[in-house]
Design an enzyme around this catalytic site. Structure first.
Site, PDB file in Angstrom:
ATOM      1  N   ASP A  51       2.469 -67.287   2.184  1.00 24.98           N
ATOM      2  CA  ASP A  51       3.242 -67.164   3.424  1.00 24.98           C
ATOM      3  C   ASP A  51       2.415 -67.772   4.546  1.00 24.98           C
ATOM      4  O   ASP A  51       1.299 -67.364   4.799  1.00 24.98           O
ATOM      5  CB  ASP A  51       3.548 -65.698   3.727  1.00 24.98           C
ATOM      6  CG  ASP A  51       4.474 -65.561   4.925  1.00 24.98           C
ATOM      7  OD1 ASP A  51       5.677 -65.814   4.764  1.00 24.98           O
ATOM      8  OD2 ASP A  51       3.980 -65.238   6.012  1.00 24.98           O
ATOM      9  N   GLU A 100       7.820 -70.665   0.842  1.00 19.16           N
ATOM     10  CA  GLU A 100       9.111 -70.530   1.506  1.00 19.16           C
ATOM     11  C   GLU A 100       9.742 -71.898   1.710  1.00 19.16           C
ATOM     12  O   GLU A 100       9.036 -72.893   1.820  1.00 19.16           O
ATOM     13  CB  GLU A 100       8.885 -69.980   2.907  1.00 19.16           C
ATOM     14  CG  GLU A 100       9.052 -68.516   3.083  1.00 19.16           C
ATOM     15  CD  GLU A 100       8.862 -68.190   4.542  1.00 19.16           C
ATOM     16  OE1 GLU A 100       9.783 -67.649   5.131  1.00 19.16           O
ATOM     17  OE2 GLU A 100       7.796 -68.489   5.091  1.00 19.16           O
ATOM     18  N   ASP A 121       3.052 -60.432   6.679  1.00 25.45           N
ATOM     19  CA  ASP A 121       2.877 -61.693   5.955  1.00 25.45           C
ATOM     20  C   ASP A 121       2.519 -61.460   4.491  1.00 25.45           C
ATOM     21  O   ASP A 121       2.972 -62.181   3.603  1.00 25.45           O
ATOM     22  CB  ASP A 121       1.801 -62.550   6.626  1.00 25.45           C
ATOM     23  CG  ASP A 121       2.180 -62.911   8.061  1.00 25.45           C
ATOM     24  OD1 ASP A 121       3.387 -62.936   8.362  1.00 25.45           O
ATOM     25  OD2 ASP A 121       1.275 -63.162   8.871  1.00 25.45           O
TER      26      ASP A 121
END
Ligand SMILES: [Zn+2]
Length: 404
Positions: free
Chosen positions: A180, A264, A346
């Site tokens: 992340d 992501e 996170d």
């Protein structure tokens, strides 16, 4: 940099003069013929510049026109492509490209550029020249460009590279890792490791904020605004360089030490209306980390998985799957109301990304739409795969040509 201006002029003379409605295919050969026929009239100074400048400009124009017509006929996927626009002085990136002729590194410290001559570079090119000398790499072109007042030359090189069929490195320890990207930190890994931002990054960001405000306050069209724009560009470039450097170190380590890396997806343009600097910085980071991991996972025999762009990695509890739809960007901690887990925001997201691979068995390969669960890229197995490496950021040298 006459060549850069000439290139733009070349584009100018053929974008508008040609009759746009006739079904003439404006291919590169056609454009070349037209340019050669007209250059004496529209640009009497044409022979002062390298012919490569015109050629590259025409090549780009031909591609742009093809994209435009293909898009209109529905032959091209993705967003509609508009009619090619002129580059605008001061707005567009100044660049030109050599594909033929005697260009390339002259020594470790000088490049030769046709029509311009020998230019000293700011960073020795030993790594590149030795590879070129013993034939490990071949030169495929050179692009000269300007960023924040500095001139850069980047070489496209072709190289043969052994692509491992499966992970080979001895230091490969982790199986799957979720990544992340943050703003306060460079990244948080699902292993619990926090990768810090590069040194001096926070200070550079503060300077950037200050410079942005000063720029916004300046009067449009004034000399002060031009100065501030130049200053702002320099700081932007420094921040981007620091971050890219940090990302390179991170992605190399990840691709070498893990079998599967999950990141992501980007926020879709227009979906996120949050114009905050932090958000913008993290989005550029995502694009860059993906770009780097896409080729590095191939190099090191690992695999990259990109999570679906609608997957709520931050809003889902990594312990039990409960979703908190009201989580905002300001919430740095995720507190689960179902199982009671309290975890760094996170880290929670990174763990969710890691789970994504373990959970999903039917992954779709590189689908364009957003309706697929996950997308994969990387892992191209094969013996010897000819590949090109863009030497721009990693292997070539930045050349500082005194700006004319
Ligand atoms: Zn929970």
């Amino acid at each position: 940099m006459k060549a850069a201006f000439a290139q733009r002029d070349a584009e100018k003379s053929y974008g508008l003069d040609g009759d746009l409605l006739t079904p003439v295919p404006w291919t590169l050969p056609v454009l070349r013929l037209a340019w050669n026929a007209a250059k004496r009239d529209v640009a009497p100074w044409w022979d002062e510049c390298s012919k490569e400048a015109y050629s590259a400009g025409l090549d780009q124009l031909a591609r742009a026109l093809k994209n435009f017509t293909d898009s209109r006929k529905g032959k091209r996927k993705g967003r509609r492509v508009g009619f090619p626009r002129f580059k605008k002085r001061g707005k567009a990136r100044d660049s030109f490209r050599y594909t033929t002729g005697a260009y390339g590194p002259a020594t470790d410290l000088y490049v030769k550029l046709p029509r311009i001559g020998r230019v000293k570079v700011g960073e020795p090119m030993g790594a590149l020249t030795s590879r070129l000398a013993d034939g490990r790499e071949r030169l495929g072109g050179a692009t000269v460009s300007r960023t924040a007042g500095r001139w850069f030359v980047s070489f496209t090189v072709g190289a043969d590279r052994d692509v491992p069929e499966r992970p080979t490195r001895r230091q490969r320890t982790g199986g799957t890792v979720g990544v992340d990207l943050g703003v306060k930190h460079l990244a948080v890994l699902s292993t619990g490791e926090t990768v810090a931002n590069p040194k001096r990054h926070a200070a550079a960001l503060r300077t950037l904020r200050r410079a942005s405000r000063a720029y916004a306050r300046s009067k449009p069209g004034s000399a002060g605004r031009r100065q501030r724009a130049a200053g702002l560009a320099t700081i932007h470039a420094r921040v981007a360089n620091q971050r890219r450097d940090g990302l390179h170190k991170l992605t190399t380590r990840l691709a070498r030490s893990h079998d599967v890396i999950v990141v992501e997806d980007l926020h879709v343009a227009g979906m996120v209306r949050n114009r905050r600097l932090a958000r913008a910085v993290s989005d550029t980071g995502m694009a860059e980390i993906r770009r780097q991991l896409t080729y590095k996972t191939v190099w090191y025999g690992s695999r990259l998985v990109v999570a679906d762009r609608w997957y709520p990695s931050s809003k889902t509890c990594s312990g039990c799957g409960w979703r908190n739809p009201s989580l905002t960007l300001a919430d740095r901690t995720f507190a689960c109301q179902s199982c009671g887990l309290v975890i760094d925001r996170d880290l929670n997201a990174a763990i969710n990304l890691r789970h994504l691979v373990a959970a999903s068995t039917s992954e779709t390969v590189n689908a364009r739409g957003a309706d697929h669960k996950t997308r994969m890229s990387g892992r191209v197995a094969g013996k010897r795969e000819p590949g090109t490496a863009k030497a721009g950021q990693t292997r070539s040298a930045g050349a500082q040509v005194p700006a004319a």
